[in-house]
Motif scaffolding. Structure first.
Motif, PDB file in Angstrom:
ATOM      1  N   GLU A 266       0.870  -1.239  -0.139  1.00 30.74           N
ATOM      2  CA  GLU A 266       0.006   0.056   0.131  1.00 30.74           C
ATOM      3  C   GLU A 266       0.891   1.099   0.119  1.00 30.74           C
ATOM      4  O   GLU A 266       0.466   2.291  -0.504  1.00 30.74           O
ATOM      5  N   LEU A 267       1.945   1.196   0.667  1.00 28.82           N
ATOM      6  CA  LEU A 267       2.894   2.381   1.130  1.00 28.82           C
ATOM      7  C   LEU A 267       3.584   2.687  -0.471  1.00 28.82           C
ATOM      8  O   LEU A 267       4.258   3.607  -0.640  1.00 28.82           O
ATOM      9  N   LYS A 268       4.058   1.603  -1.158  1.00 29.64           N
ATOM     10  CA  LYS A 268       4.813   1.695  -2.425  1.00 29.64           C
ATOM     11  C   LYS A 268       4.504   2.696  -3.337  1.00 29.64           C
ATOM     12  O   LYS A 268       4.963   3.254  -4.154  1.00 29.64           O
ATOM     13  N   SER A 269       2.897   2.791  -3.355  1.00 28.00           N
ATOM     14  CA  SER A 269       2.367   3.769  -4.256  1.00 28.00           C
ATOM     15  C   SER A 269       2.963   5.219  -3.780  1.00 28.00           C
ATOM     16  O   SER A 269       2.615   6.264  -4.826  1.00 28.00           O
ATOM     17  N   LEU A 270       3.388   5.594  -2.732  1.00 32.56           N
ATOM     18  CA  LEU A 270       3.835   6.858  -2.297  1.00 32.56           C
ATOM     19  C   LEU A 270       5.074   7.323  -2.905  1.00 32.56           C
ATOM     20  O   LEU A 270       5.491   8.493  -2.774  1.00 32.56           O
TER      21      LEU A 270
ATOM     22  N   SER B 299      -1.997  12.054   6.777  1.00 34.97           N
ATOM     23  CA  SER B 299      -0.615  12.186   7.312  1.00 34.97           C
ATOM     24  C   SER B 299      -0.159  10.891   7.656  1.00 34.97           C
ATOM     25  O   SER B 299      -0.779   9.732   8.053  1.00 34.97           O
ATOM     26  N   TYR B 300       1.261  10.897   7.514  1.00 33.94           N
ATOM     27  CA  TYR B 300       2.167   9.613   7.695  1.00 33.94           C
ATOM     28  C   TYR B 300       3.250   9.759   8.564  1.00 33.94           C
ATOM     29  O   TYR B 300       3.557  11.131   8.810  1.00 33.94           O
ATOM     30  N   GLU B 301       3.553   8.662   9.340  1.00 29.50           N
ATOM     31  CA  GLU B 301       4.972   8.888  10.025  1.00 29.50           C
ATOM     32  C   GLU B 301       6.090   8.565   9.051  1.00 29.50           C
ATOM     33  O   GLU B 301       5.802   7.406   8.226  1.00 29.50           O
ATOM     34  N   ALA B 302       7.065   9.206   9.010  1.00 30.06           N
ATOM     35  CA  ALA B 302       8.159   9.107   8.075  1.00 30.06           C
ATOM     36  C   ALA B 302       9.732   9.092   8.579  1.00 30.06           C
ATOM     37  O   ALA B 302       9.695   9.864   9.682  1.00 30.06           O
ATOM     38  N   GLN B 303      10.485   8.487   8.016  1.00 26.73           N
ATOM     39  CA  GLN B 303      11.896   8.630   8.504  1.00 26.73           C
ATOM     40  C   GLN B 303      12.644   9.491   7.401  1.00 26.73           C
ATOM     41  O   GLN B 303      12.746   9.024   6.109  1.00 26.73           O
ATOM     42  N   ALA B 304      13.405  10.588   7.772  1.00 24.46           N
ATOM     43  CA  ALA B 304      14.374  11.228   7.124  1.00 24.46           C
ATOM     44  C   ALA B 304      15.589  10.557   6.812  1.00 24.46           C
ATOM     45  O   ALA B 304      16.088   9.813   7.557  1.00 24.46           O
ATOM     46  N   ILE B 305      16.003  10.595   5.436  1.00 25.17           N
ATOM     47  CA  ILE B 305      17.312  10.126   5.160  1.00 25.17           C
ATOM     48  C   ILE B 305      18.208  11.352   5.119  1.00 25.17           C
ATOM     49  O   ILE B 305      18.094  12.404   4.718  1.00 25.17           O
TER      50      ILE B 305
ATOM     51  N   VAL C  96       9.070  11.306  -1.182  1.00 22.46           N
ATOM     52  CA  VAL C  96       9.303   9.947  -0.557  1.00 22.46           C
ATOM     53  C   VAL C  96      10.336   9.388  -1.624  1.00 22.46           C
ATOM     54  O   VAL C  96       9.837   9.422  -2.767  1.00 22.46           O
ATOM     55  N   VAL C  97      11.036   8.649  -1.093  1.00 22.68           N
ATOM     56  CA  VAL C  97      12.358   8.306  -1.792  1.00 22.68           C
ATOM     57  C   VAL C  97      12.123   6.638  -1.746  1.00 22.68           C
ATOM     58  O   VAL C  97      12.781   5.991  -2.701  1.00 22.68           O
ATOM     59  N   ALA C  98      11.698   6.115  -0.690  1.00 21.80           N
ATOM     60  CA  ALA C  98      11.910   4.691  -0.680  1.00 21.80           C
ATOM     61  C   ALA C  98      10.719   4.052   0.360  1.00 21.80           C
ATOM     62  O   ALA C  98      10.500   4.923   1.158  1.00 21.80           O
ATOM     63  N   ILE C  99      10.260   2.911   0.362  1.00 20.42           N
ATOM     64  CA  ILE C  99       9.570   2.054   1.391  1.00 20.42           C
ATOM     65  C   ILE C  99      10.603   1.043   1.932  1.00 20.42           C
ATOM     66  O   ILE C  99      10.990   0.153   0.970  1.00 20.42           O
ATOM     67  N   GLU C 100      10.917   1.098   3.039  1.00 21.42           N
ATOM     68  CA  GLU C 100      11.847  -0.072   3.627  1.00 21.42           C
ATOM     69  C   GLU C 100      11.211  -0.653   5.029  1.00 21.42           C
ATOM     70  O   GLU C 100      10.877   0.292   6.054  1.00 21.42           O
ATOM     71  N   ASP C 101      10.727  -1.817   4.982  1.00 20.81           N
ATOM     72  CA  ASP C 101      10.320  -2.308   6.152  1.00 20.81           C
ATOM     73  C   ASP C 101       9.035  -1.731   6.654  1.00 20.81           C
ATOM     74  O   ASP C 101       8.803  -1.509   7.766  1.00 20.81           O
TER      75      ASP C 101
ATOM     76  N   ILE D 291       8.296   4.808   5.687  1.00 25.93           N
ATOM     77  CA  ILE D 291       8.329   5.748   4.676  1.00 25.93           C
ATOM     78  C   ILE D 291       9.665   6.817   4.778  1.00 25.93           C
ATOM     79  O   ILE D 291       9.922   6.992   5.566  1.00 25.93           O
ATOM     80  N   MET D 292      10.621   6.417   3.872  1.00 24.23           N
ATOM     81  CA  MET D 292      11.754   6.943   3.575  1.00 24.23           C
ATOM     82  C   MET D 292      11.754   8.428   2.725  1.00 24.23           C
ATOM     83  O   MET D 292      11.446   8.181   1.840  1.00 24.23           O
ATOM     84  N   ILE D 293      12.028   9.618   3.532  1.00 26.65           N
ATOM     85  CA  ILE D 293      11.777  10.674   2.949  1.00 26.65           C
ATOM     86  C   ILE D 293      13.290  11.757   2.915  1.00 26.65           C
ATOM     87  O   ILE D 293      14.054  11.060   3.560  1.00 26.65           O
ATOM     88  N   ASP D 294      13.382  12.273   2.017  1.00 26.45           N
ATOM     89  CA  ASP D 294      14.329  13.435   2.089  1.00 26.45           C
ATOM     90  C   ASP D 294      13.866  14.878   1.385  1.00 26.45           C
ATOM     91  O   ASP D 294      12.668  15.039   1.003  1.00 26.45           O
ATOM     92  N   LYS D 295      14.619  15.899   1.899  1.00 29.03           N
ATOM     93  CA  LYS D 295      14.172  17.221   1.571  1.00 29.03           C
ATOM     94  C   LYS D 295      14.139  17.214  -0.149  1.00 29.03           C
ATOM     95  O   LYS D 295      14.877  16.759  -0.995  1.00 29.03           O
ATOM     96  N   LEU D 296      13.089  18.089  -0.542  1.00 26.77           N
ATOM     97  CA  LEU D 296      12.880  18.170  -2.091  1.00 26.77           C
ATOM     98  C   LEU D 296      13.819  19.501  -2.413  1.00 26.77           C
ATOM     99  O   LEU D 296      13.509  20.590  -1.835  1.00 26.77           O
ATOM    100  N   THR D 297      14.810  19.077  -3.123  1.00 30.77           N
ATOM    101  CA  THR D 297      15.580  20.647  -3.519  1.00 30.77           C
ATOM    102  C   THR D 297      15.159  20.594  -5.077  1.00 30.77           C
ATOM    103  O   THR D 297      15.191  19.807  -5.999  1.00 30.77           O
ATOM    104  N   TYR D 298      15.257  21.932  -5.322  1.00 37.52           N
ATOM    105  CA  TYR D 298      14.806  22.331  -6.712  1.00 37.52           C
ATOM    106  C   TYR D 298      16.224  22.769  -7.592  1.00 37.52           C
ATOM    107  O   TYR D 298      17.015  23.334  -7.058  1.00 37.52           O
TER     108      TYR D 298
END
Length: 179
Positions: A119-123, A146-152, A164-169, A172-179
Motif C-alpha cells: 500500500e505504501l509503495k504507491s507513495l 498524514s504519515y509517519e516517515a523517516q528522514a534520510i 518519498v524516496v523509498a519504502i523500507e520495512d 516511509i523514507m523521505i528526503d528534502k525536496l531540492t529544486y
C-alpha cells in the motif's frame, strides 16, 4: 541436645499449627493461583499475599518460635516458586499454551507487513509537507493523509517540502525536496 531441640521445633510446626494459620495460608495460595490464571487488577494477588503474610504473623504470635516462622516462610516460598514454575512451563508448552487464557499469537495478520509495504509503495516519488521536525522520524502529509516517515540524511524542519524516496520495512523514507 541442640539437634533434638531443632527436630522438636520442626515437628511442632506441623503438629501444633493453629487452624487459622492453615486456613490463611491455603487461601493465600489459592488466591495467588487465581491471580496467575485470571488477568485482572491484582485484587486476588494482593489478597493472596496478605493472607499468606497474615498466616505467618498469626503463627509467629501463637508459637513464638523464630525457627518455626523461618521454616514456614521457606515452605510458602517453595510452594509459590513451584506453582510459578508450573504455570510458566504450562504457558509455554502445556495446557495453558493451548487455551485462550495465554495469548501467544500476534493480533496482526501474518501478511500485515507485506500488505502495508504494498500500500505504501504507491507513495514513492510523491511530494508532501513535513508536519513536524523529522530527526530522523516525524510526521508528513501527502494529499489529505498524514504519515509517519523517516528522514534520510539530515534533519528536515517543520514546513519543508519532502519527497518519498523509498519504502523500507513498511517505513516511509523521505528526503528534502531540492529544486
Amino acid at each position: 541436645m541442640m539437634l533434638a531441640n531443632f527436630w522438636n521445633e520442626l515437628s511442632g510446626l506441623f503438629t501444633n499449627m493453629h487452624w487459622v494459620v492453615v486456613l490463611l495460608i491455603c487461601l493465600g495460595v489459592i488466591f495467588c493461583i487465581i491471580e496467575a490464571v485470571i488477568p485482572g487488577f491484582g485484587v486476588f494477588g494482593v489478597t493472596g499475599i496478605l493472607c499468606e503474610v497474615g498466616g505467618v504473623v498469626v503463627h509467629a504470635v501463637i508459637s513464638g518460635s523464630a525457627l518455626q516462622v523461618f521454616v514456614l516462610v521457606l515452605i510458602i516460598f517453595l510452594i509459590t516458586l513451584t506453582i510459578f514454575l508450573i504455570f510458566v512451563n504450562s504457558a509455554k508448552h502445556g495446557l495453558l499454551a493451548k487455551s485462550a487464557i495465554v495469548e501467544n499469537k500476534s493480533s496482526l495478520p501474518n501478511d500485515y507487513r507485506e500488505k502495508a509495504e504494498n500500500e505504501l509503495k504507491s507513495l514513492v516519488g510523491k511530494e508532501g509537507l513535513s508536519l513536524t521536525e523529522c530527526k530522523p522520524i516525524g510526521k508528513i502529509r501527502i494529499g489529505q493523509t498524514s504519515y509517519e516517515a523517516q528522514a534520510i540524511g539530515s534533519v528536515i524542519k517543520k514546513g519543508e517540502v519532502v519527497k518519498v524516496v523509498a519504502i523500507e520495512d513498511a517505513r516511509i523514507m523521505i528526503d528534502k525536496l531540492t529544486y
